[in-house]
Design a protein around this motif. Sequence first.
Motif: not given
Length: 211
Positions: A11, A121, A189
């Motif tokens: 990420g 996240e 995402t």
Amino acid sequence: MKMNENTLLEGHKVMLVPYSAEHVPRYHEWMKSTELQQLTASEPLTLEEEYDMQRSWKEDSDKCTFIILDKRQWEDSGVEEEQCMIGDVNIFLTNPLDLSLAELEIMIAEPTYRGKGIGKEVTHLMMQYGVAKLNIQKFQVKIGLDNGISIAMFKKLQFQEVSVCQVFKEVTLEMMVDESVRTRLRSCTSHMRERDYRLSRSSRRDIMSQT
């Protein structure tokens, strides 16, 4: 879960990697904390029991676990991976008759990493993985009533409160995965990269050996 044993999810701020035996000593130290025991409704384990638990999380088909790493630290070739650990995230398939239902758990064990958007996240990354790879259609979270920060985060992510249990002092929130949720998760995402964990770790070790 065998499915994710070689999966690395990258990420913006974190890397999610499979929970391996090398992570156990640091994890075991975390779980000596009475705060984390209370937040996760966990009992303290011996180190050997922690290794047994790690093996079950790797082998059992109803558990999918990732260790959360600080991406910035992990990309520093001079830092051992265990030093990059900041928490973990899990999906549990709680109903053998309904494998589309998953209970989601997230723990940011290192206090200095809380309140920085990492939980949000990680939740998005794990939900997208669960939807795309495990065909999850409903997510559920169970949070202690005194954990107002986590409750607020999941409500902000549009989880809906469905029940409160005063006996266990926890609230249950759920989210159905409809097309609008799928679209939102894909958008949140879009930066996520899925990589081979073994190759990434091998390359990192090669760089470390040369420095």
